[in-house]
Design a protein around this motif. Structure first.
Motif, PDB file in Angstrom:
ATOM      1  N   VAL A   5       0.830  -1.204   0.000  1.00  0.00           N
ATOM      2  CA  VAL A   5       0.000   0.000   0.000  1.00  0.00           C
ATOM      3  C   VAL A   5       0.868   1.260   0.000  1.00  0.00           C
ATOM      4  O   VAL A   5       1.924   1.286   0.626  1.00  0.00           O
ATOM      5  CB  VAL A   5      -0.912   0.002   1.260  1.00  0.00           C
ATOM      6  CG1 VAL A   5      -1.599   1.352   1.462  1.00  0.00           C
ATOM      7  CG2 VAL A   5      -1.953  -1.111   1.182  1.00  0.00           C
ATOM      8  N   PHE A   6       0.412   2.281  -0.716  1.00  0.00           N
ATOM      9  CA  PHE A   6       1.063   3.590  -0.663  1.00  0.00           C
ATOM     10  C   PHE A   6       0.072   4.631  -0.158  1.00  0.00           C
ATOM     11  O   PHE A   6      -1.079   4.678  -0.598  1.00  0.00           O
ATOM     12  CB  PHE A   6       1.550   3.997  -2.061  1.00  0.00           C
ATOM     13  CG  PHE A   6       2.633   3.110  -2.599  1.00  0.00           C
ATOM     14  CD1 PHE A   6       3.969   3.362  -2.298  1.00  0.00           C
ATOM     15  CD2 PHE A   6       2.328   2.001  -3.385  1.00  0.00           C
ATOM     16  CE1 PHE A   6       4.984   2.536  -2.782  1.00  0.00           C
ATOM     17  CE2 PHE A   6       3.317   1.169  -3.869  1.00  0.00           C
ATOM     18  CZ  PHE A   6       4.649   1.426  -3.580  1.00  0.00           C
ATOM     19  N   VAL A   7       0.529   5.457   0.777  1.00  0.00           N
ATOM     20  CA  VAL A   7      -0.292   6.552   1.302  1.00  0.00           C
ATOM     21  C   VAL A   7       0.435   7.863   0.998  1.00  0.00           C
ATOM     22  O   VAL A   7       1.572   8.062   1.433  1.00  0.00           O
ATOM     23  CB  VAL A   7      -0.490   6.419   2.832  1.00  0.00           C
ATOM     24  CG1 VAL A   7      -1.338   7.576   3.376  1.00  0.00           C
ATOM     25  CG2 VAL A   7      -1.126   5.086   3.176  1.00  0.00           C
ATOM     26  N   GLY A   8      -0.206   8.722   0.221  1.00  0.00           N
ATOM     27  CA  GLY A   8       0.420   9.998  -0.153  1.00  0.00           C
ATOM     28  C   GLY A   8      -0.147  11.137   0.664  1.00  0.00           C
ATOM     29  O   GLY A   8      -1.326  11.143   1.024  1.00  0.00           O
ATOM     30  N   LEU A   9       0.702  12.126   0.976  1.00  0.00           N
ATOM     31  CA  LEU A   9       0.276  13.275   1.768  1.00  0.00           C
ATOM     32  C   LEU A   9       0.865  14.537   1.139  1.00  0.00           C
ATOM     33  O   LEU A   9       2.077  14.755   1.178  1.00  0.00           O
ATOM     34  CB  LEU A   9       0.785  13.086   3.207  1.00  0.00           C
ATOM     35  CG  LEU A   9       0.059  13.758   4.347  1.00  0.00           C
ATOM     36  CD1 LEU A   9      -1.445  13.493   4.314  1.00  0.00           C
ATOM     37  CD2 LEU A   9       0.643  13.270   5.668  1.00  0.00           C
ATOM     38  N   ALA A  10      -0.013  15.333   0.509  1.00  0.00           N
ATOM     39  CA  ALA A  10       0.423  16.589  -0.116  1.00  0.00           C
ATOM     40  C   ALA A  10      -0.073  17.748   0.739  1.00  0.00           C
ATOM     41  O   ALA A  10      -1.272  17.886   0.954  1.00  0.00           O
ATOM     42  CB  ALA A  10      -0.146  16.694  -1.524  1.00  0.00           C
TER      43      ALA A  10
END
Lengths: 413, 413
Positions: B369-374
């Motif tokens: 899983v990848f979790v992105g935070l911009a």
């Protein structure tokens, strides 16, 4: 036959888990016609377990144990039952080799205490554990019947259903086939449903009809007995036909299915794709649909327009509609359903707007909800709901209605 | 003091409900230092209830009953306890008048059997029912203590906490103030946490430290006793400081809070707005955030890009990224977070892409899983996870990590 269910484990007495095993077994035993008169829970303590066994022997014909079959020194159900029966423990070769296999397969080191799990009470019928290591046991002795099952529900339940149940039926001398079927209903209350079939409920004997309400739906469990499977199925069909004739419009599926599984099946049958535009439900409809493995073929996704800004600028609801009718309106639900269908290029768009609570909004009471359904080649429909309950309950009921409306949608593309 | 919890009600023996009352009371009694050695469940049958009472009197000092205090002829807990004590039932005026008030207020007709609810065992201390009609009772007799509580959890729990508990503390002769505090940790396993504070766990006496793992997180319940509240709080602070020094980086909140409540609080402090782009989680992150009342000020909404098509054509992920790296990639997560932030015009965009299972996808194993935070004014961060478990578990853990990452994000705008 009267039964007592004895849960063994200090985690129960400390309140770390609830005794859901007793609930499951009670239901199962009731469906076999066995009366459960007591549940007992006792910790991992040999003396108190002994006391519990002696008390249960006084008052029950069938003693069903859950838990205490594991590898640690705290696990002592079979030791204590063996002692009470004056029997010893012997190694069960099939279980031992499957335990060994498990450690080889998972590349873990097998510690000696794991061999303890393969010990069974002398003279017992071993119940295989298809989902774990500790085998169960079935024993008849001195007019009493003993069943030992593992504690983890995912091991206990299949072991009971696949292995222990048939032993109990043999013991009961049941030669009849017993077949159950659950009918699931939505959008009808329990009392209304019971009123509609009151005469059938009163006249029931074989098949039996057991209503159960919960989680916003009502179910009827039909159970038929007959010498042959065919005969039992015919009895079930006969009573089901009568029930469907009266309340079939609220029926949505059999046994363990859900509204969402049925809605997904419907999408498959129609070869429809679907997207949702969600306001008060915050993504719950999409979450429920995609919780089903393989849903991606039909459920394309969602836009959660939690802020009105997003309804206008991302989804494309007309400023006019929002200003004139507000976000909680038939008109907004209609546009949300149509716009999401267009934007995601799907056959169907579904929308949810309304007031989840705890506060009223735009002058609407809590529970006032609109569900829009836009289907290719068809006029868009908006359903209006007035729901009661907590914020969580209203959100849940709203998406259940969404799945239900979709399911009952009979238009052809 | 040793206790037995006796649940009364045929609905428990039929498996219609699980005995969650016993779980609640076990936890509560454990926190008071009372040992629970048995749970018993018995149906609405006077003889079998009598047998259960006699057995419990043999083995426990405190007998806590739940259920069987209602208006119907099946409800017979107080009748049976009174008989076992050789006492009679008397009407409790305060309860009777509050029952009458209830019927006046709800404009319903009070049937005579409702008066039965106001009967209590002679000489008992009445425990008021603030959430229902049937009062509870506290009785000391012949060296034993009896507590009777109603069956519905929403009546039973507040009655126990607000009225029964203080009687038990008096009985135990506890004059000390007892104060508990729960510390909640995420992204650390139970065994790792216990290893880090092993010496504190071993040396514990006052305050006590009770670890509990479950639902993907670990909690420590600290309980301090002192003559004064101030003193108890000081003891708690001292031990908490030591714990925070060692494992504070995994700490996220106190008592009944959740990762999502804390994340929302953080958004409030920073005055940030948020939107999510969700693939494998199907809307669960958005659903969890918006389940909190008042979240709309900060949580603007979501796009669920369940189908790759939607990632490209609705959210605007580059065709190039999808073709070169695939949808399950660091690059895709990064773009999803940035695009949703841009599209929804928020301070923060969060994204989720990966494999929920049960099947592998794009050559990635289940749980990758990848979790992105911009975050506005900051370089986008992508966290990579390798999770274990079921489809449901992986989805849940993924969004919990999302809330956790957001919570631990310390950049200023």
């Amino acid at each position: 036959m009267n039964a007592e269910i004895i849960g063994v484990g200090s985690e129960l007495l400390l309140g770390q888990i609830a005794n859901t095993n007793a609930q499951f077994l009670s239901k199962q035993l009731a469906s076999l016609g066995v009366n459960v008169y007591y549940h007992t829970v006792v910790g991992d303590n040999p003396k108190r377990l002994e006391t519990a066994i002696e008390a249960a022997k006084e008052r029950a014909d069938l003693l069903v144990f859950t838990g205490g079959l594991g590898p640690t020194k705290d696990d002592l159900t079979k030791e204590t039952v063996a002692k009470s029966l004056g029997r010893s423990l012997v190694s069960h070769e099939e279980s031992l080799s499957s335990i060994k296999d498990y450690f080889v397969k998972t590349k873990r080191v097998m510690t000696p205490n794991n061999e303890k799990q393969a010990l069974v009470v002398e003279g017992s019928d071993v119940l295989l554990n298809d989902h774990g290591m500790a085998p169960g046991m079935y024993i008849e002795a001195d007019g009493k019947t003993y069943i030992m099952l593992p504690g983890p529900p995912k091991e206990m339940k299949p072991m009971f259903e696949n292995y222990a149940k048939s032993h109990i039926l043999d013991r009961l001398g049941v030669k009849d086939q017993i077949i159950s079927r659950v009918l699931r209903f939505f959008a009808i209350g329990e009392s209304q449903l019971e009123t509609e079939i009151e005469d059938l409920l009163e006249a029931q004997s074989n098949p039996t009809i057991a209503p159960l309400a919960g989680d916003g739906e009502v179910t009827l469990r039909l159970t038929a007995k007959h010498e042959t499977e065919e005969g039992a199925l015919a009895l079930l069909k006969e009573i089901e036909d009568k029930i469907q004739e009266r309340v079939g419009e609220y029926f949505y599926g059999y046994d363990q299915t859900t509204l969402f599984s049925e809605a997904l099946k419907k999408l498959g049958e129609k070869n429809w794709t679907l997207a949702s535009a969600e306001s008060l439900t915050g993504g719950l409809f999409s979450e429920r649909m995609t919780s089903i493995s393989g849903s991606g073929e039909h459920m394309r996704g969602s836009i959660v327009t939690y802020h009105d800004n997003i309804k206008e600028h991302v989804l494309g609801v007309d400023t006019d509609v929002l200003q004139k009718h507000g976000a909680i309106s038939e008109q907004c639900a209609r546009q949300m359903a149509e716009k999401i269908k267009e934007k995601f290029n799907t056959s169907v768009g579904i929308s949810f707007t309304g007031v989840a609570g705890p506060n009223t909004a735009e002058g609407h009471p809590v529970g006032h909800v609109f569900v829009g359904l836009a289907i290719e080649g068809k006029e868009t429909v908006v359903h209006e709901l007035n729901l009661q309950g907590t914020r969580e309950g209203i959100r849940k009921r709203t998406v259940n209605y969404g799945a239900y409306y979709l399911l009952k949608e009979d238009s052809e593309l």
